[in-house]
Design an enzyme around this catalytic site. Sequence first.
Site, PDB file in Angstrom:
ATOM      1  CB  CYS A 104     -15.566 -11.581 -18.045  1.00  0.00           C
ATOM      2  SG  CYS A 104     -16.474 -10.619 -17.234  1.00  0.00           S
ATOM      3  CB  CYS A 111     -27.522  -5.118 -13.283  1.00  0.00           C
ATOM      4  SG  CYS A 111     -27.213  -5.694 -11.717  1.00  0.00           S
ATOM      5  CB  CYS A 115     -23.281  -1.611  -7.351  1.00  0.00           C
ATOM      6  SG  CYS A 115     -23.786  -3.121  -6.567  1.00  0.00           S
ATOM      7  N   GLY A 162     -25.065  -7.983 -14.916  1.00  0.00           N
ATOM      8  CA  GLY A 162     -26.157  -8.789 -14.295  1.00  0.00           C
ATOM      9  C   GLY A 162     -25.612  -9.341 -12.912  1.00  0.00           C
ATOM     10  CB  SER A 194     -18.704 -12.557  -9.655  1.00  0.00           C
ATOM     11  OG  SER A 194     -18.614 -11.389  -8.678  1.00  0.00           O
ATOM     12  CB  SER A 217     -19.123  -7.640  -5.391  1.00  0.00           C
ATOM     13  OG  SER A 217     -18.930  -8.445  -6.725  1.00  0.00           O
ATOM     14  CG  LEU A 218     -17.166  -7.747   1.479  1.00  0.00           C
ATOM     15  CD1 LEU A 218     -18.573  -8.176   2.048  1.00  0.00           C
ATOM     16  CD2 LEU A 218     -15.948  -8.109   2.418  1.00  0.00           C
ATOM     17  CG  ASN A 293     -11.803  -0.486 -14.113  1.00  0.00           C
ATOM     18  OD1 ASN A 293     -10.709   0.014 -14.229  1.00  0.00           O
ATOM     19  ND2 ASN A 293     -12.288  -1.397 -13.652  1.00  0.00           N
TER      20      ASN A 293
HETATM   21  N1  SAH Z   1     -23.497  -8.720  -9.965  1.00  0.00           N
HETATM   22  C1  SAH Z   1     -22.207  -9.367  -9.843  1.00  0.00           C
HETATM   23  C2  SAH Z   1     -21.553  -9.724 -11.138  1.00  0.00           C
HETATM   24  C3  SAH Z   1     -20.889  -8.537 -11.743  1.00  0.00           C
HETATM   25  S1  SAH Z   1     -19.182  -8.852 -11.171  1.00  0.00           S
HETATM   26  C4  SAH Z   1     -21.286  -9.161  -8.642  1.00  0.00           C
HETATM   27  O1  SAH Z   1     -21.718  -7.897  -8.132  1.00  0.00           O
HETATM   28  O2  SAH Z   1     -20.438  -9.648  -8.060  1.00  0.00           O
HETATM   29  C5  SAH Z   1     -18.482  -7.154 -11.597  1.00  0.00           C
HETATM   30  C6  SAH Z   1     -17.417  -6.865 -10.652  1.00  0.00           C
HETATM   31  O3  SAH Z   1     -17.102  -5.514 -10.766  1.00  0.00           O
HETATM   32  C7  SAH Z   1     -18.040  -6.894  -9.086  1.00  0.00           C
HETATM   33  O4  SAH Z   1     -17.220  -7.350  -8.356  1.00  0.00           O
HETATM   34  C8  SAH Z   1     -18.250  -5.197  -9.011  1.00  0.00           C
HETATM   35  O5  SAH Z   1     -18.231  -4.953  -7.533  1.00  0.00           O
HETATM   36  C9  SAH Z   1     -17.038  -4.565  -9.675  1.00  0.00           C
HETATM   37  N2  SAH Z   1     -17.313  -3.437 -10.195  1.00  0.00           N
HETATM   38  C10 SAH Z   1     -18.290  -2.633 -10.287  1.00  0.00           C
HETATM   39  N3  SAH Z   1     -18.331  -1.344 -10.855  1.00  0.00           N
HETATM   40  C11 SAH Z   1     -16.753  -1.272 -10.762  1.00  0.00           C
HETATM   41  C12 SAH Z   1     -15.712  -0.326 -10.928  1.00  0.00           C
HETATM   42  N4  SAH Z   1     -16.193   0.822 -11.529  1.00  0.00           N
HETATM   43  N5  SAH Z   1     -14.357  -0.540 -10.811  1.00  0.00           N
HETATM   44  C13 SAH Z   1     -14.066  -1.530 -10.368  1.00  0.00           C
HETATM   45  N6  SAH Z   1     -14.786  -2.542 -10.196  1.00  0.00           N
HETATM   46  C14 SAH Z   1     -15.910  -2.376 -10.312  1.00  0.00           C
END
Ligand code: SAH
Length: 358
Positions: A104, A111, A115, A162, A194, A217-218, A293
Amino acid sequence: MKPDLRSLSHEKLVQYITSLGEKPFRAKQIETWLWQKSCTDFDQMSDLPKSLRERIAADFQIHPVKVDQIQRSADGTIKNAVRLRDGMVVESVLIPTEKRITACISSQVGCSLDCRFCATARLKRMRNLDAQEIYDQVVAIREQAEYYYGRKLTNIVYMGMGEPLLNYANVMRSIEKITSPSGLGMSAKRITLSTVGIAKMIKTLADDNPGVKLAVSLHSAIDEVRSRIMPINQTNNIATLTEALEYWYTRTRSRITFEYVVWKGINDRDEDISALVKLCKRIPTKVNLIEYNSIGDPNFEQADPERIEAYKHALERIGVVAKIRRSRGKDIDAACGQLANKNDVAPEIPKKELPKTL
Ligand code: SAH
């Protein structure tokens, strides 16, 4: 500081080499050293004439990343603190399962997306990673897979720090080098990119179609909910995103994965489930229901297991594969959304255990 030789494109490298009065085939030889062999010392490029090696060394440098610290989770997950050429740090993670070893990797320092539930979002976006800085993370994890587990790296996910689609050119170049026979020669099918869902860039990626898988990441299929937890949705709403994903599928015929966390009181109602079901009817997808998490924000709490099961059943009823994903590497803050350069929580693996090349 002299420029990094790896920042030159193939064409630029050929240009440089021929400007020195050398034959173009030297460029290929040099690229094999730089990428396939991860050579960081011009002196070791033994099939080049000494005079050429000296000339290149006078004009260029090679700046490999350095794995500064390695933490190992009780479940075998390994998290690396990776120091970049200018001293900035990103994190990368090796995730071993029975069948796979997944790397990963990060694509940006910090970033810009904000989010609400993600620890990386709390770091300011400092800069994009170069293609070689992305590539080097894979090389390091590939060596760790061999060293610690005696196994091969099988998969790569751009799911670290990122937003890969906001560092498009460098991410594409890293993919090209990872898949090229003169690089790591891995199959593009084993790479997943992703994204938070940048519609325009999803279309560009579909047009360029490097053969990688796409994950989105929906977290919600309802605009008002999604905009609240992921501000990107204010400019890339569900309709725009859906259109881009339909375009992606038409172009690539590659099924999209939705990453989806279910939180109590945020997206665990029946109408949240119906909205996702409706979306999945339009686009061929698979859904990963990811465990949340905690990053210490009381507004976000994992939903009750039966609500997550309700999602799974509703999706399965319409023939969509839905998997509930347990987190890995939580004890060392290496799980999804936890990467935030907080490298002081688990004991370090003593340096002497490291392979020489790291
Ligand atoms: N920016 C990209 C790449 C990061 S991927 C993206 O958003 O897809 C990291 C993944 O972990 C994303 O699917 C994100 O939504 C998820 N994520 C972020 N914070 C999280 C958390 N606290 N617990 C579980 N998943 C989380």
